[in-house]
Enzyme design. Structure first.
Site, PDB file in Angstrom:
ATOM      1  N   ARG A 122      41.014  23.993  23.693  1.00 44.93           N
ATOM      2  CA  ARG A 122      42.514  24.504  24.224  1.00 44.93           C
ATOM      3  C   ARG A 122      43.965  24.436  23.356  1.00 44.93           C
ATOM      4  O   ARG A 122      43.892  23.749  22.016  1.00 44.93           O
ATOM      5  CB  ARG A 122      43.159  22.467  24.555  1.00 44.93           C
TER       6      ARG A 122
ATOM      7  N   HIS B 296      41.676  17.297  16.744  1.00 44.62           N
ATOM      8  CA  HIS B 296      43.212  17.438  15.315  1.00 44.62           C
ATOM      9  C   HIS B 296      42.957  17.560  14.364  1.00 44.62           C
ATOM     10  O   HIS B 296      42.502  16.780  13.840  1.00 44.62           O
ATOM     11  CB  HIS B 296      44.409  16.572  15.996  1.00 44.62           C
TER      12      HIS B 296
ATOM     13  N   GLU C 280      53.288  26.143  17.143  1.00 41.67           N
ATOM     14  CA  GLU C 280      52.019  25.168  16.938  1.00 41.67           C
ATOM     15  C   GLU C 280      50.824  26.056  17.013  1.00 41.67           C
ATOM     16  O   GLU C 280      51.232  27.613  17.123  1.00 41.67           O
ATOM     17  CB  GLU C 280      52.019  24.411  17.995  1.00 41.67           C
TER      18      GLU C 280
ATOM     19  N   HIS D 177      40.708  14.219  19.788  1.00 41.54           N
ATOM     20  CA  HIS D 177      41.870  14.943  20.578  1.00 41.54           C
ATOM     21  C   HIS D 177      41.607  14.817  21.834  1.00 41.54           C
ATOM     22  O   HIS D 177      42.796  14.172  22.414  1.00 41.54           O
ATOM     23  CB  HIS D 177      42.700  15.494  19.081  1.00 41.54           C
TER      24      HIS D 177
ATOM     25  N   ARG E   6      43.760  25.442  16.781  1.00 38.73           N
ATOM     26  CA  ARG E   6      43.366  24.293  15.524  1.00 38.73           C
ATOM     27  C   ARG E   6      41.487  23.841  15.588  1.00 38.73           C
ATOM     28  O   ARG E   6      41.140  23.075  14.195  1.00 38.73           O
ATOM     29  CB  ARG E   6      43.062  23.496  17.360  1.00 38.73           C
TER      30      ARG E   6
HETATM   31  C1  SIN Z   1      50.626  17.929  18.423  1.00 41.07           C
HETATM   32  O1  SIN Z   1      51.349  17.444  18.465  1.00 41.07           O
HETATM   33  O2  SIN Z   1      49.779  18.604  17.683  1.00 41.07           O
HETATM   34  C2  SIN Z   1      49.524  18.000  19.778  1.00 41.07           C
HETATM   35  C3  SIN Z   1      49.903  18.878  20.219  1.00 41.07           C
HETATM   36  C4  SIN Z   1      49.232  18.460  21.263  1.00 41.07           C
HETATM   37  O3  SIN Z   1      47.989  18.707  21.499  1.00 41.07           O
HETATM   38  O4  SIN Z   1      48.503  20.029  22.719  1.00 41.07           O
END
Ligand code: SIN
Length: 582
Positions: free
Chosen positions: A406, A257, A132, A371, A310
């Site tokens: 985060r 997010h 991610e 988020h 993010r």
């Molecule tokens: C996501 O699945 O994009 C969220 C994961 C997260 O907030 O760490």
């Protein structure tokens, strides 16, 4: 003439308790942090009581899609995970807390597996790991494709239900913490008042006398109009801790997010998340349908392009929305194909289809939405808050691991690791039973009618993009809302009072931080400024008045001169291209 300071309730107006009970330790919240604490404390401390605002699985853990990050894959190391976490946190992490997270994380995840959590595996039997934003390795363990939180929650609830010595009270809102004077004369937490929507003896307001309270009550997403958080996320834990004398830290760092499904301008409350893991598997952002001339816009913005941290992706989306006047951007994941979508992201696929978008054949409209609260109740490395007898873990806490932004999938891990640490120290710190003292905090209540106005102002003025004029307008509105008193205590007005309290703390910290760092984006101060703003805003409350104080700290994402980030290959060890190579 100076204006009178904004005064908020120092405790919530509520009827006197109609019932009482006792528990050695009360845990407020039933997500990964709360239930891990309960399972680890049982057998060590007498009676453990878990109280939760709705049913056991109604909190944020259940909704987590992407997964849980830990250095579990071949070649990965805690040092690399540490570096990615520090970089995402934009210099505002606590380096010791991050070290704890990444070194204890792998064992904590293995323990979750031993408890019965069914993570996904590759055909060769190895734990399936994905990537991610902000991660330089595949290190996200997932379950049920995109139903990681639901599977973890299921396993934890099964373990708690099999433990006869853990008592659970559902539909229980924590109204306020109860305070008393400990044997040393120092004020400490001696329990919690609850409002229970129940039956029989435990209905209405009650008092739970306790020797320690662990807050694990999640975040504050409902401060904003659109959020990925469930409706229970009204910042209750933050508000009760602040009113009891605890310090809130880093509240201005609210993570938006980047890819939340856009359902139209009037959509309110919890919105569908499109996991970053979808980008981890190859989806990308576009500013319009490519067939109609739309193009990708993350390439060139960051070396990790669509998988940048993010905050970087959320800002790039917002900038493109402002440039084009569009209400959202699009995520193109059509090339993943129907079979892959059905196997890897069944929940997201079903949700998108239920809103009339088929990601197999159509672009998904996305825009940033609130988020995650990277800040929270300030704790030390063992979850202690500044108030004796009060501990905090998970999203409600600020252990220091997230800094200004985060790193993806570090939140479930934080709850797991720091709850284990609380359970390791708390039994040795339990005070004798301490009587409640007469509460002199000024009680009050804010009218539930103001909730919508609050959310809209916070979204418009204290949301993704902030500036001094907007923050001043927000402060004035908060002054006004603080004066909108309600006379009749009920769940709606308690929650609204908590939302206004937390929003005020957040807005004051955001106004103070005159720089752009991580998820705190100031239009009027677009650069990061370590010289002036390396450090934290700590918010406290005295007699209903909150104060934000800046605490300087050196940045935690800078390497010593000449050092390479973990995992990087020194240039002089890269083999030279053979002569004539293209
Ligand atoms: C996501 O699945 O994009 C969220 C994961 C997260 O907030 O760490």
């Amino acid at each position: 003439m100076t204006a009178a300071p904004r005064r908020l309730p120092g405790r919530l107006l509520a009827p006197a308790p109609g019932w009482t009970t006792m528990a050695d330790v009360v845990i407020v919240g039933s997500g990964i942090a709360g239930l891990t604490a309960a399972l680890r404390l049982r057998g060590q401390v007498g009676k453990v009581l878990v109280v939760t605002k709705d049913v056991l699985n109604a909190g944020s853990t259940q909704w987590a899609q992407g997964g849980i990050a830990a250095a579990l894959g071949p070649g990965d190391t805690p040092e690399e995970h540490e570096w990615d976490t520090l970089v995402a946190g934009a210099g505002a992490c606590d380096a010791d807390a991050v070290r704890v997270l990444v070194t204890e994380g792998p064992e904590a995840v293995r323990e979750l597996i031993a408890l019965g959590t069914n993570f996904d595996h590759d055909p060769d039997g190895a734990l399936s790991l994905t990537r991610e934003g902000g991660h330089h390795r595949d290190r996200i363990a997932h379950a049920g494709g995109d139903a990681t939180g639901a599977e973890i929650q299921r396993a934890l609830i099964a373990a708690v239900q099999a433990a006869p010595d853990i008592e659970v009270i559902e539909h229980a809102l924590a109204v306020d913490l109860m305070l008393g004077s400990g044997p040393d004369g120092v004020e400490r937490v001696v329990g919690v008042t609850l409002h229970v929507m129940g039956e029989g003896q435990r209905d209405g307001i009650g008092a739970v006398h306790a020797r320690a309270v662990v807050l694990a009550s999640g975040g504050l997403g409902q401060v904003f109009t659109q959020t990925t958080n469930p409706s229970v996320a009204t910042g209750d834990g933050l508000a009760v801790a602040l009113r009891a004398g605890a310090t809130l830290r880093d509240l201005e760092f609210v993570q938006f997010h980047p890819t939340v499904m856009y359902l139209g301008p009037d959509s309110r409350g919890q919105q569908p998340l499109i996991s970053e893991a979808v980008r981890g598997e190859g989806a990308f952002l576009v500013d319009g349908p490519p067939e109609e001339g739309g193009s990708r816009f993350m390439q060139g913005v960051h070396e990790l392009a669509d998988l940048a941290p993010r905050d970087v992706v959320a800002k790039a989306i917002m900038k493109r929305m402002l440039e084009t006047g569009a209400a959202h951007m699009w995520l193109d994941a059509r090339h993943l194909g129907a079979e892959f979508w059905e196997r890897r992201f069944p929940t997201i696929l079903a949700t998108a289809r239920s809103h009339g978008i088929d990601p197999v054949t159509e672009l998904i409209p996305v825009a940033p939405a609130c988020h995650y609260a990277s800040g929270g109740v300030r704790t030390d490395l063992d979850g202690r808050t500044g108030v004796p007898g009060l501990y905090a873990t998970g999203e409600v806490a600020c252990s220091g691991v997230h800094g200004a932004n985060r790193l993806a999938s570090n939140s479930l891990l934080e709850g797991l690791v720091f709850s284990r640490r609380i359970a390791a120290v708390l039994p040795g710190e339990l005070a004798p039973w301490t009587p409640l003292r007469t509460d002199r905090r000024p009680s009050g209540l804010i009218d539930a009618e103001v909730r919508r106005e609050l959310q809209e102002a916070m979204t418009a003025r204290v949301g993704v993009l902030r500036s001094a004029p907007g923050l001043t307008e927000a402060a004035l509105l908060l002054d006004k809302l603080a004066g909108c008193v309600a006379a009749t205590p009920d769940q709606e007005s308690w929650e609204t009072t908590n939302l206004v309290t937390v929003a005020a703390a957040l807005a004051d910290a955001a106004a103070g931080r005159e720089e752009t760092r991580g998820s705190h984006w100031r239009e009027d101060h677009p650069e990061r400024d370590d010289l002036r703003w390396g450090g934290h805003f700590d918010v406290t409350m005295t007699d209903g008045v909150i104060a934000a104080a800046f605490v300087p700290a050196p940045p935690t994402d800078t390497l010593p001169p000449g050092a390479l980030p973990p995992g990087a290959v020194p240039a002089d060890t890269i083999p030279a291209e053979p002569d004539g190579a293209a």
